[in-house]
Design a protein around this motif. Structure first.
Motif, PDB file in Angstrom:
ATOM      1  N   UNK A  40      56.814 121.853  31.485  1.00  0.00           N
ATOM      2  CA  UNK A  40      57.517 122.746  30.575  1.00  0.00           C
ATOM      3  C   UNK A  40      56.496 123.289  29.575  1.00  0.00           C
ATOM      4  N   UNK A  41      56.491 124.594  29.402  1.00  0.00           N
ATOM      5  CA  UNK A  41      55.537 125.200  28.477  1.00  0.00           C
ATOM      6  C   UNK A  41      56.281 125.937  27.378  1.00  0.00           C
ATOM      7  N   UNK A  42      55.997 125.549  26.124  1.00  0.00           N
ATOM      8  CA  UNK A  42      56.664 126.174  24.981  1.00  0.00           C
ATOM      9  C   UNK A  42      55.607 126.814  24.096  1.00  0.00           C
ATOM     10  N   UNK A  43      55.889 127.996  23.636  1.00  0.00           N
ATOM     11  CA  UNK A  43      55.000 128.634  22.673  1.00  0.00           C
ATOM     12  C   UNK A  43      55.882 129.097  21.528  1.00  0.00           C
ATOM     13  N   UNK A  44      55.520 128.744  20.298  1.00  0.00           N
ATOM     14  CA  UNK A  44      56.400 129.030  19.171  1.00  0.00           C
ATOM     15  C   UNK A  44      55.604 129.278  17.911  1.00  0.00           C
ATOM     16  N   UNK A  45      56.236 130.014  17.013  1.00  0.00           N
ATOM     17  CA  UNK A  45      55.584 130.355  15.758  1.00  0.00           C
ATOM     18  C   UNK A  45      56.297 129.667  14.597  1.00  0.00           C
ATOM     19  N   UNK A  46      55.523 129.069  13.703  1.00  0.00           N
ATOM     20  CA  UNK A  46      56.087 128.462  12.497  1.00  0.00           C
ATOM     21  C   UNK A  46      55.698 129.334  11.317  1.00  0.00           C
ATOM     22  N   UNK A  47      56.688 129.654  10.484  1.00  0.00           N
ATOM     23  CA  UNK A  47      56.442 130.598   9.383  1.00  0.00           C
ATOM     24  C   UNK A  47      56.586 129.942   8.013  1.00  0.00           C
ATOM     25  N   UNK A  48      55.791 130.416   7.068  1.00  0.00           N
ATOM     26  CA  UNK A  48      55.937 130.025   5.672  1.00  0.00           C
ATOM     27  C   UNK A  48      56.324 131.278   4.915  1.00  0.00           C
ATOM     28  N   UNK A  49      57.604 131.344   4.511  1.00  0.00           N
ATOM     29  CA  UNK A  49      58.081 132.594   3.929  1.00  0.00           C
ATOM     30  C   UNK A  49      58.086 133.627   5.056  1.00  0.00           C
ATOM     31  N   UNK A  60      52.510 130.780   9.810  1.00  0.00           N
ATOM     32  CA  UNK A  60      51.825 129.606   9.280  1.00  0.00           C
ATOM     33  C   UNK A  60      51.010 128.937  10.374  1.00  0.00           C
ATOM     34  N   UNK A  61      51.627 128.759  11.529  1.00  0.00           N
ATOM     35  CA  UNK A  61      50.908 128.118  12.627  1.00  0.00           C
ATOM     36  C   UNK A  61      51.563 128.460  13.952  1.00  0.00           C
ATOM     37  N   UNK A  62      50.748 128.456  14.977  1.00  0.00           N
ATOM     38  CA  UNK A  62      51.202 128.747  16.324  1.00  0.00           C
ATOM     39  C   UNK A  62      51.161 127.462  17.130  1.00  0.00           C
ATOM     40  N   UNK A  63      52.272 127.165  17.811  1.00  0.00           N
ATOM     41  CA  UNK A  63      52.347 125.924  18.586  1.00  0.00           C
ATOM     42  C   UNK A  63      52.320 126.248  20.068  1.00  0.00           C
ATOM     43  N   UNK A  64      51.421 125.624  20.781  1.00  0.00           N
ATOM     44  CA  UNK A  64      51.336 125.814  22.227  1.00  0.00           C
ATOM     45  C   UNK A  64      51.464 124.444  22.867  1.00  0.00           C
ATOM     46  N   UNK A  65      52.587 124.227  23.555  1.00  0.00           N
ATOM     47  CA  UNK A  65      52.891 122.864  23.995  1.00  0.00           C
ATOM     48  C   UNK A  65      53.257 122.755  25.469  1.00  0.00           C
ATOM     49  N   UNK A  66      52.780 121.672  26.083  1.00  0.00           N
ATOM     50  CA  UNK A  66      53.153 121.340  27.455  1.00  0.00           C
ATOM     51  C   UNK A  66      53.883 120.004  27.423  1.00  0.00           C
ATOM     52  N   UNK A  67      55.051 119.976  28.049  1.00  0.00           N
ATOM     53  CA  UNK A  67      55.852 118.752  28.062  1.00  0.00           C
ATOM     54  C   UNK A  67      56.002 118.273  29.501  1.00  0.00           C
ATOM     55  N   UNK A  68      55.876 116.969  29.694  1.00  0.00           N
ATOM     56  CA  UNK A  68      56.038 116.379  31.016  1.00  0.00           C
ATOM     57  C   UNK A  68      57.511 116.034  31.229  1.00  0.00           C
ATOM     58  N   UNK A  69      58.254 116.841  31.974  1.00  0.00           N
ATOM     59  CA  UNK A  69      59.695 116.596  32.118  1.00  0.00           C
ATOM     60  C   UNK A  69      59.975 115.393  33.008  1.00  0.00           C
TER      61      UNK A  69
END
Lengths: 231, 231
Positions: free
Chosen positions: B124-133, B137-146
């Motif tokens: 599973x591949x997730x890409x997401x943005x975290x915002x401050x205001x 703020x930061x970009x998350x690039x994640x791989x999950x082992x289902x």
DNA sequence: ACTCATATTATGTGCAGACATAATAACGGG
DNA sequence: CCCGTTATTATGTCTGCACATAATATGAGT
């Protein structure tokens, strides 16, 4: 019943297992020390040591009278060992090299002067390169407060790096450390032998002797550096 | 004689003072626990707690039978707290925002597959943005082992970030964390709203449940981010 | 001299009991 | 019903003692 738990590590493992197995889900209040001691057949001090260690690791939240609960958001605590650069290089199996690039006494830029609270007194400025084999490993840019460490005025820093000299000559009471990333400007690029604009990992440190600042240093690591630790 | 020392913190302070004052210079063997206990008028367990804490902080080296000596090269130990991104943003007094950018099930690149030891199973591949205001703020690039966290297959990650969801649903036994710097490539630059080539501070983490990898994530912080801690 | 078993020593940890401290809960007066 | 005082409770720490463990020092035997 499996074999009895005898040591605080054993208690810690069992508690960790229960948290992990969701016997005690996040946020749950766990039994108090006396009860756990009775259950495991150990002294309360043993349980205390186990729970205290887990709390330090961020897995438990403990408050007097309120009791102990499983951390809701276990803040990962990463403990980084920051050895002297020479040892860091040698640990990688490379031969360590050192070159002093500059040594002057000058008025620091505003941000450094502010951080070090030295007003407009001139400080000792050292710039040096640390090598791993033949390749540049890290660039050291350091300001020393000679008002606190007078002996630094007599040290040329040509053979021994300020990094190591200060450890032996200037103990600190506390300090602050920061990590960031920056694009290499022309001087750093030239000294580290990389392209201008390369992303550099930067470690900066400010150390104090009680109320007085001793030194502030920035270490620019060569491109590709990664600092790692377990969790 | 000043006032007596009663607590382990008191013993620790006094030992720290002696090291700092060079009463016990770097490398010196200090008196054994029993002698110190007698000198300070406390129990040996109290001295033990003090010395053990200083050893954990890297200021002392202790070995059975060999005794306790002042560390020659006090490796600075920086303990970084790595909270959930939401709390990190809120701690800065900004309003937290979250946007999922992509969610796919795909074969990871070789380096990820190698690190996670998942062979050629899709992850599973997730890409997401975290915002401050309003600012990224930061970009998350994640791989999950289902294969390990099956429930992740049913979670869209549109409202709650994988960052937080996993904390609540996938406890880990151990992990590894790394820090580095990298130049923003086109996708990161676009998503973070910065120039291509900007130096980004990157935190990467790989977590395990016993012998199986759970997830591997890279957090790309917006330019200028600095992670800091005391010493 | 050299080797291997044995003694010694400093730290590591366990136990039981006691008191200290912080935080909550219970209570009583207005 | 609100507010300040008091009781209760769980953790925090100290003491004195014991034994465990690891690493070094000693010494006997060849």
């Amino acid at each position: 019943m499996t074999e009895a738990i005898r040591t605080w590590q054993g208690v810690m493992e069992e508690v960790r297992r229960r948290i992990h197995a969701r016997d005690w889900p996040p946020g749950a209040l766990i039994p108090n020390e006396a009860d756990l001691a009775a259950e495991f057949g150990v002294a309360r001090a043993t349980v205390n040591r186990a729970l205290r260690t887990l709390a330090e690791a961020g897995l438990l939240d403990r408050r007097r009278k309120a009791g102990t609960r499983v951390a809701l958001q276990p803040v990962a605590k990463a403990t980084l060992d920051i050895p002297v650069l020479r040892l860091e290089v040698e640990a990688r199996g490379k031969e360590y090299g050192y070159r002093r690039l500059a040594r002057t006494e000058a008025l620091p830029p505003d941000d450094i002067a502010t951080a070090m609270q030295t007003g407009d007194t001139p400080l000792l400025h050292i710039r040096a390169l640390h090598l791993a084999g033949d390749a540049p490993y890290a660039l050291e840019d350091r300001w020393i407060n000679p008002g606190v460490i007078a002996a630094a005025r007599d040290e040329p820093f040509t053979r021994i790096s300020a990094n190591e000299w200060l450890l032996a000559h200037a103990p600190y009471t506390h300090g602050e450390i920061g990590f960031s990333a920056t694009n290499a400007r022309a001087p750093e690029a030239a000294e580290l032998g990389c392209a201008t604009g390369s992303a550099l990992f930067v470690l900066d440190r400010l150390t104090w002797d009680h109320a007085r600042t001793i030194t502030r240093v920035a270490i620019f690591y060569a491109p590709g550096h990664r600092m790692r630790t377990g969790l």
